[in-house]
Write an enzyme that holds these catalytic residues in place. Structure first.
Site, PDB file in Angstrom:
ATOM      1  N   CYS A   2      -1.854 -13.052 -19.674  1.00  0.00           N
ATOM      2  CA  CYS A   2      -1.613 -13.359 -21.082  1.00  0.00           C
ATOM      3  C   CYS A   2      -1.320 -12.098 -21.893  1.00  0.00           C
ATOM      4  CB  CYS A   2      -2.823 -14.036 -21.686  1.00  0.00           C
ATOM      5  SG  CYS A   2      -3.311 -15.529 -20.841  1.00  0.00           S
ATOM      6  N   ARG A  27       4.294  -9.057 -18.097  1.00  0.00           N
ATOM      7  CA  ARG A  27       2.936  -9.313 -17.614  1.00  0.00           C
ATOM      8  C   ARG A  27       2.835 -10.623 -16.851  1.00  0.00           C
ATOM      9  NH1 ARG A  27      -0.970  -6.384 -21.107  1.00  0.00           N
ATOM     10  NH2 ARG A  27      -2.479  -8.035 -20.816  1.00  0.00           N
ATOM     11  N   TRP A  74      -0.705 -17.205 -19.542  1.00  0.00           N
ATOM     12  CA  TRP A  74      -0.657 -17.371 -18.081  1.00  0.00           C
ATOM     13  C   TRP A  74      -1.789 -18.321 -17.753  1.00  0.00           C
ATOM     14  CZ3 TRP A  74      -3.744 -16.326 -13.754  1.00  0.00           C
ATOM     15  CH2 TRP A  74      -3.064 -16.251 -12.528  1.00  0.00           C
ATOM     16  N   ASN A 100      -6.920 -13.653 -24.713  1.00  0.00           N
ATOM     17  CA  ASN A 100      -6.724 -13.250 -23.309  1.00  0.00           C
ATOM     18  C   ASN A 100      -8.101 -13.207 -22.665  1.00  0.00           C
ATOM     19  OD1 ASN A 100      -4.114 -12.783 -23.996  1.00  0.00           O
ATOM     20  ND2 ASN A 100      -4.098 -10.598 -23.485  1.00  0.00           N
ATOM     21  N   GLY A 101      -8.187 -13.636 -21.400  1.00  0.00           N
ATOM     22  CA  GLY A 101      -9.481 -13.588 -20.701  1.00  0.00           C
ATOM     23  C   GLY A 101      -9.973 -14.981 -20.380  1.00  0.00           C
ATOM     24  N   GLU A 487       2.640  -3.668   3.000  1.00  0.00           N
ATOM     25  CA  GLU A 487       3.269  -3.565   1.689  1.00  0.00           C
ATOM     26  C   GLU A 487       4.684  -4.147   1.723  1.00  0.00           C
ATOM     27  OE1 GLU A 487       2.319  -3.147  -1.194  1.00  0.00           O
ATOM     28  OE2 GLU A 487       4.028  -2.456  -2.353  1.00  0.00           O
ATOM     29  N   LYS A 491       5.948  -7.271  -0.602  1.00  0.00           N
ATOM     30  CA  LYS A 491       7.109  -7.174  -1.497  1.00  0.00           C
ATOM     31  C   LYS A 491       8.046  -8.349  -1.290  1.00  0.00           C
ATOM     32  CE  LYS A 491       6.070  -5.005  -3.875  1.00  0.00           C
ATOM     33  NZ  LYS A 491       4.864  -4.254  -3.896  1.00  0.00           N
ATOM     34  N   GLU A 494       6.412 -11.709  -2.598  1.00  0.00           N
ATOM     35  CA  GLU A 494       6.175 -11.932  -4.025  1.00  0.00           C
ATOM     36  C   GLU A 494       7.443 -12.097  -4.833  1.00  0.00           C
ATOM     37  OE1 GLU A 494       3.871  -8.870  -5.982  1.00  0.00           O
ATOM     38  OE2 GLU A 494       4.882  -7.287  -4.914  1.00  0.00           O
ATOM     39  N   HIS A 510      -1.155 -10.386  20.160  1.00  0.00           N
ATOM     40  CA  HIS A 510      -2.385 -11.178  20.085  1.00  0.00           C
ATOM     41  C   HIS A 510      -2.200 -12.432  19.231  1.00  0.00           C
ATOM     42  CE1 HIS A 510      -4.584  -8.072  22.193  1.00  0.00           C
ATOM     43  NE2 HIS A 510      -3.987  -7.191  21.399  1.00  0.00           N
ATOM     44  N   LYS A 609       1.426  -9.280 -14.043  1.00  0.00           N
ATOM     45  CA  LYS A 609       1.466  -7.838 -13.788  1.00  0.00           C
ATOM     46  C   LYS A 609       0.068  -7.246 -13.710  1.00  0.00           C
ATOM     47  CE  LYS A 609       3.328  -3.883 -13.054  1.00  0.00           C
ATOM     48  NZ  LYS A 609       3.755  -3.654 -11.650  1.00  0.00           N
TER      49      LYS A 609
HETATM   50  C1  AGP Z   1       1.993  -5.691  -6.277  1.00  0.00           C
HETATM   51  O1  AGP Z   1       3.355  -5.777  -6.179  1.00  0.00           O
HETATM   52  C2  AGP Z   1       1.355  -6.745  -7.075  1.00  0.00           C
HETATM   53  N1  AGP Z   1       1.933  -6.896  -8.348  1.00  0.00           N
HETATM   54  C3  AGP Z   1      -0.165  -6.754  -7.041  1.00  0.00           C
HETATM   55  O2  AGP Z   1      -0.546  -6.880  -5.707  1.00  0.00           O
HETATM   56  C4  AGP Z   1      -0.925  -5.562  -7.679  1.00  0.00           C
HETATM   57  O3  AGP Z   1      -0.764  -4.414  -6.916  1.00  0.00           O
HETATM   58  C5  AGP Z   1      -2.409  -5.947  -7.799  1.00  0.00           C
HETATM   59  O4  AGP Z   1      -2.538  -7.052  -8.641  1.00  0.00           O
HETATM   60  C6  AGP Z   1      -3.271  -4.810  -8.296  1.00  0.00           C
HETATM   61  O5  AGP Z   1      -2.922  -4.401  -9.572  1.00  0.00           O
HETATM   62  P1  AGP Z   1      -3.424  -3.036 -10.162  1.00  0.00           P
HETATM   63  O6  AGP Z   1      -2.856  -1.942  -9.318  1.00  0.00           O
HETATM   64  O7  AGP Z   1      -2.883  -3.023 -11.552  1.00  0.00           O
HETATM   65  O8  AGP Z   1      -4.903  -3.042 -10.119  1.00  0.00           O
END
Ligand code: AGP
Length: 614
Positions: A2, A27, A74, A100-101, A487, A491, A494, A510, A609
């Protein structure tokens, strides 16, 4: 997650709010809304969808007023729809609130308020706040600020809120707990409030970061006044923003993610600047100086983070073990916080977070801090919650990362971890002088080598085009390259919504090997290093089952060239530094596949984000 923006001044609030909401789009959100106060009338517009949908909904009507609040939601409690979107309004119609929260004890409060005649419309936890404040105002006869304070006394959870009152058309009240709020102080008494500085920076550079448990009252006559929840007066600490507007623009790139991928030579250089001195053979990390000795003597390092930051932490594990010979455990913050982890007072806990606001990482820090460990932060956002609650830390100087998929933040985190491991290893004497100096020089050369990898984008795009319709993908790596495989898979998942798995290459046999057929692209990091021959064998195993191999290799490699369907050459570097190069082709592959599949690269579905709820 949010986003909040609010304005009080002498300009029309609506365009400022809409522009601010656009800045907050990165975000992640699924609905948006605004509330405006004008000539004694409170008007609320809100709807599911994007900020552009909100604009279409407003359609030039009822958008007057020099005081207003705006929100991107969100969804957590209740689906994304018009009714659940913020702002929420009190039954009396006087109050409007954005939040927010998460309010954890919303259910009993809601029941109680219902019994007192308040009518709820939404499924949200947020709505209880606006009714509760309204209820207190009426029953206690208190003003808006005091009613907010009393209401928050009975609330459990995390919040950043801004409230307007139709009866007080010259005032807005904001409060925070575990969810950030920044107040911008502009010219001629105008004030801005936002969940981060991005909507503020084009208006003013003077900001106050609200602390946990503080309530800010902004009115036209008295400006900004801050109290805490115990009703003690606090003096606002005005700081100058370091953020620059250009950093929030795409700068000619089609997407923020692509811009951020291409910024990596610069962001890695910035993360090294002033810290790495090849001439004197020194690494200086000013932010952790006071804790350096504790670090050097540490018997154990715990690393906590989530998502990409957790992957950077895994690289950190290999770095600290290899260079500083300190045992390391890397923990998902979300698991760590709910276990009963064994934490010693001489443990060093490294908390990694791009945003510095991730709820689970914050909670993990609080837990470890409470048990006496020393907490070192690695954050990208200056002044963020994690940066403030840690004992010490080193910022990554990646600049604002707007694309939801983390790219330059990852390489900046790994850069800082490399500096830390080198410095601690050198001081502990676990790395020879010769190797230390050689690695410093190699690290210094990384930004230029990243530039070289980026020059290969056309070939990477060509490969992306071949595999853009795949429905599954496997990513393999060994040693330092294993976290990069994870990683790479993250990528692709997501932003392209393609199912992908990352594995240590040897684990393939395995289980995951059962998935391999002629349809399956297998991305393998096969650069020169201690496990090179082993990885070559893994590639042969994939080829024997007709899988398609796309291998990242060291320039000049001919062996893998003869086996793989495609190779992406990258410059040679020592194994501990390889993640800084090998991750780049994976970022580009994911980006181009996502674009070719027509996905919203910068704001992928369902993602936020900064994950400020657990
Ligand atoms: C990565 O591409 C993601 N957006 C997500 O995994 C992110 O790294 C994770 O939410 C942690 O966020 P932060 O580094 O702001 O704590």
């Amino acid at each position: 997650m949010c986003g909040i923006v609010a304005y009080l001044g002498d300009k029309q609030a609506y365009p400022i709010l809409i522009n601010g909401l656009r800045r907050l789009e990165y975000r992640g959100y699924d609905s948006a809304g605004v509330a405006l106060l004008n000539e004694g009338a409170l008007t609320i517009h809100k709807c599911q969808g994007k900020v552009s949908d909100l604009e279409a909904h407003v359609n030039g009507h009822g958008h007057q007023g020099t005081l207003g609040i705006g929100h991107t939601r969100w969804a957590t409690h209740g689906p994304p729809n018009d009714i659940n979107a913020h702002p929420h309004q009190s039954t009396s119609g006087d109050l409007a609130l954005i939040h927010n929260g998460i309010i954890e004890n919303y259910a009993p409060i809601k029941e109680e308020l219902r019994s007192r005649g308040h009518v709820f419309h939404s499924d949200t936890d947020t709505e209880v706040l606006v009714h509760l404040i309204d209820d207190i105002q009426r029953s206690e006869g208190t003003d808006l600020a005091e009613s907010v304070r009393l209401a928050l006394e009975s609330v459990v959870g995390a919040y950043a809120i801004v409230v307007l009152d139709r009866k007080n058309p010259d005032m807005m009240v904001a409060a925070r707990k575990s969810s950030p709020l920044v107040i911008g102080i502009g010219e001629g008494g105008e004030h801005f409030i936002a969940s981060d500085a991005t909507p503020i920076v084009e208006h003013t550079r003077n900001v106050v970061y609200l602390e946990d448990g503080e309530i800010a009252v902004i009115d036209r006559q008295h400006g900004l006044k801050i109290r805490n929840i115990k009703n003690q007066v606090k003096t606002p600490f005005i700081q100058e923003l370091e953020l620059h507007l250009e950093a929030l623009e795409k700068g000619g790139y089609e997407h923020f993610m692509l811009k951020e991928i291409h910024e990596q030579p610069r962001s890695i250089r910035d993360s090294l600047r002033g810290r790495l001195n090849t001439a004197t053979g020194e690494v200086v990390l000013g932010g952790i100086k006071d804790y350096e000795q504790k670090f050097v003597q540490a018997k154990r390092i715990l690393i906590v983070g989530c998502g990409t930051s957790w992957h950077a932490g895994l690289v950190g594990e290999y770095l600290f073990e290899e260079l500083a010979r300190i045992p390391v455990e890397v923990e998902y913050a979300s698991e760590f916080r709910y276990r009963n982890p064994i934490i010693h007072e001489d443990d060093i806990v490294i908390a990694i977070s791009q945003s510095g606001e991730t709820a689970d990482t914050l909670a993990a820090i609080e837990l470890a801090k409470g048990r006496g460990a020393t907490i070192i932060g690695i954050c990208n956002v200056v002044g963020s919650s994690i940066a403030r609650v840690t004992h010490a830390g080193s910022y990554t100087h990646a600049g604002p990362e707007i694309g939801v998929a983390s790219t330059k933040a990852f390489t900046a985190q790994v850069t800082v971890l490399t500096l830390m491991a080198l410095m601690i290893g050198h001081k502990r004497g676990t790395i020879s002088g010769g190797r230390f100096h050689a690695l410093l020089n190699e690290l210094d050369a990384i930004p230029a080598k990243v530039e070289a990898v980026l020059r290969n984008e056309a070939q990477i795009k060509y490969i992306a085009d071949i595999y853009k319709d795949s429905t599954n993908a496997l990513y393999l790596g060994r040693g330092f390259s294993f976290p990069v495989a994870l990683e790479g898979a993250l990528k692709l998942k997501e932003i392209s919504y393609v199912h992908a798995e990352g594995y240590p290459a040897a684990e393939m046999k395995h289980g995951p090997i059962a998935l391999i057929d002629e349809e399956m692209p297998v991305f393998v990091i096969a650069t020169k290093g201690p496990s090179y021959e082993k990885v070559v064998s893994n590639i042969q195993e994939v080829k024997a089952r007709k899988g398609k191999v796309i291998a990242i290799v060291t320039e000049g490699d001919t062996v893998v060239q003869g086996l793989a369907d495609h190779v992406i050459p990258i410059p040679e570097t020592p194994e501990p530094l390889m993640p800084l190069l090998s991750v780049i082709p994976f970022q580009l592959i994911s980006y181009h596949i996502a674009v070719m599949r027509g996905c919203n690269v910068d704001q992928p579905r369902n993602l936020a984000k900064s994950v400020t709820v657990e």
